[in-house]
Design an enzyme around this catalytic site. Structure first.
Site, short mmCIF file in Angstrom:
data_model
loop_
_atom_site.label_atom_id
_atom_site.label_comp_id
_atom_site.label_asym_id
_atom_site.label_seq_id
_atom_site.Cartn_x
_atom_site.Cartn_y
_atom_site.Cartn_z
N GLU A 161 4.18 6.36 -0.72
CA GLU A 161 4.28 6.53 -2.18
C GLU A 161 5.12 7.73 -2.64
O GLU A 161 4.69 8.52 -3.48
CB GLU A 161 2.88 6.65 -2.79
CG GLU A 161 1.98 5.47 -2.42
CD GLU A 161 0.57 5.58 -3.00
OE1 GLU A 161 0.22 6.64 -3.53
OE2 GLU A 161 -0.17 4.59 -2.92
N GLU A 268 -1.57 -3.68 2.18
CA GLU A 268 -2.83 -3.35 1.50
C GLU A 268 -3.20 -4.43 0.49
O GLU A 268 -3.53 -4.16 -0.66
CB GLU A 268 -2.71 -1.98 0.79
CG GLU A 268 -2.25 -0.86 1.70
CD GLU A 268 -2.22 0.51 1.03
OE1 GLU A 268 -2.79 0.67 -0.06
OE2 GLU A 268 -1.62 1.42 1.63
#
Ligand code: XIL
Length: 365
Positions: A161, A268
Site C-alpha cells: 500500500e 486478500e
C-alpha cells in the site's frame, strides 16, 4: 445427469433429485476449492494462530485450501515489537501448521505504513530517525524475517500500500516516505531478494481495479521494473464488494499489470455486501445489517463473475487467497463501520458452504 446417484438418492425420479444441481450430486464431500482449481492456481486463506487450533476451522482449511497467509502475525508491529526483540511464536505456529499439512505459505508483509512497532521511526531521544538509520532497520528486519522462513515461505508481500489514497498524488506520505523518499520501496525489494533469491516478491495494494489507482500502481511498477528492482509480481488485494469492480475494470487491470511481464495474485479477496465507505463511522441505531436474499443473489453473481475472469487469465494468475475463513469472523465486521456485521466470504457463520460457493466451483472448467 447421473442416474446412478439419483436412484441411490430416493429410488424415484423425485422433484428434489431432478432439480438438484449436478455439481452438488456428483461432488465428493471431501472435495474443496483447491481441488476444483487444481489445474488453475492455489487457493489460499488468511489465518490467525487461534483459528488453526479450532478443530472445525482447521478441518475446513484443510478441506478447501492449499495455501495460507498469516493475517497479522508477520506484520512488523506484532513480529518485531522492540528493536532487539522478535516475537516468533505466532508466526512459527502458522508456518509449522503449513509444513505439517503440506500447505504453501505467503508471507505478509515486510514493509507497510500500518501496524508498525513504536520504536521504528524514532531515536532514543524521541526524535525521528534519519534515512540511513531507517534503511538499516528495514534491512535488519527484512533479512532476519525472510531468512528465518527461507524455503518455507514461497512468496512475500514486500511493500504494501505505498500509493496515496488521493488520486492527484503519487506515493503515500507515510513516515517511510517522509524519511526515505521512494528509496524505501527499492531497498525493501533488494533486501528481500538478497535474503531469499528464490522467493517470489510482490508489491501489494487495494483498489487496483479503479482506473485512477490502477494507473498509479502501474506507474510505480513500471518505474521499478525499468530500474531492474527485483519485483516479480503484483498482489491485487481484492477487498471488493457486490458493487465493484466491474468485469471490464477487472480485466483491464489484469491486462495492464501483466503487460509489464509481472505475475498476478489475488491476495486478500472478500466481497462486502455494502458499498465502500472511506471514512470510519459508527453504526446508526437500527441500521440494518441482515444478509437478505437480494444481497445474497448479488454476491453470487459477483463471485461467479470474478472467478470466471480469474480462470480466463490462468496464465498470469498464480494464486487466489481469501481474507478470512468464513462469515463467522471477518475483519469487515468492524471495518469501516465498527459493530456492523458483514458477510463477505464463501462460508457462512456456521462454516457451511454458501450458495456463492457453488457459483465459484461450477462453470466452464
Ligand atoms: C487487516 C487484518 O485483517 C485485521 O485483523 C487488522 O486489524 C488490520 O489489518 N490490507 C492488508 C491487510 O494488507 O494486512 C489488512 O489486514 C487488511 C487490508
Amino acid at each position: 445427469m447421473n442416474f446412478k446417484l439419483l436412484i441411490a438418492c430416493c429410488g424415484f425420479l423425485c422433484g428434489a433429485c431432478v432439480v438438484a444441481p449436478a455439481t452438488a450430486q456428483t461432488d465428493s464431500p471431501g472435495k474443496g476449492l483447491k481441488d476444483y482449481y487444481k489445474n488453475y492456481f492455489p487457493i489460499g486463506v488468511a489465518v490467525s494462530p487461534g483459528s488453526l487450533k479450532r478443530p472445525d476451522a482447521s478441518a475446513l482449511i484443510l478441506r478447501e485450501f492449499n495455501s495460507i497467509t498469516p493475517e497479522n502475525a508477520m506484520k512488523m508491529g506484532p513480529i518485531h515489537p522492540k528493536e532487539n526483540e522478535y516475537y516468533w511464536k505466532d508466526a512459527d505456529s502458522i508456518v509449522a501448521f503449513a509444513q505439517r499439512n503440506g500447505l504453501k505459505v505467503r508471507g505478509h508483509n515486510l514493509c507497510w505504513h500500518e501496524q508498525t512497532p513504536d520504536w521504528l521511526f524514532k531515536n532514543a531521544d524521541g526524535k525521528l530517525v534519519d534515512k540511513e538509520t531507517l534503511l538499516k532497520r528495514l534491512k535488519d528486519h527484512i533479512t532476519t524475517v525472510v531468512n528465518r522462513y527461507k524455503g518455507k515461505i514461497y512468496a512475500w508481500d514486500v511493500v504494501n500500500e505505498a500509493i496515496d489514497d488521493d488520486s492527484t498524488k503519487f506515493l503515500r506520505n507515510s513516515l517511510w516516505y517522509q524519511i526515505c523518499g521512494e528509496d524505501f520501496i527499492i531497498k525493501a525489494f533488494e533486501y528481500a531478494h538478497a535474503a531469499d533469491p528464490k522467493a517470489v516478491l510482490f508489491y501489494n495494494d487495494y483498489n487496483t481495479e479503479r482506473p485512477e489507482k490502477r494507473d498509479r500502481v502501474y506507474r510505480l511498477l513500471k518505474k521499478l521494473n525499468d530500474a531492474g528492482v527485483p519485483v516479480d509480481a503484483v498482489g491485487l488485494q481484492a477487498h471488493w464488494s457486490i458493487y465493484e469492480p466491474t468485469q471490464g475494470e477487472l480485466k483491464a487491470a489484469i491486462e495492464k499489470f501483466a503487460s509489464l511481464g509481472l505475475k498476478i495474485q489475488v491476495t486478500e479477496l472478500d466481497m462486502s455486501v455494502y458499498p465502500w465507505e472511506k471514512n470510519m463511522r459508527t453504526k446508526k441505531p437500527g441500521e440494518n445489517d441482515t444478509y437478505t436474499p437480494e444481497l445474497q443473489a448479488k454476491q453470487m453473481a459477483q463471485y461467479k463473475m470474478v472467478f470466471d475472469v480469474f480462470r480466463q487469465y490462468k496464465k498470469v494468475i498464480t494464486g487466489v487467497t481469501f481474507w478470512n475463513i468464513s462469515d463467522r469472523e471477518t475483519w469487515l465486521d468492524d471495518y469501516p463501520v465498527p459493530g456492523r456485521k458483514n458477510y463477505p466470504l464463501l462460508f457462512d457463520t456456521n462454516l457451511q458452504r454458501k450458495k456463492a460457493y457453488w457459483e465459484v466451483v461450477r462453470g466452464d472448467f
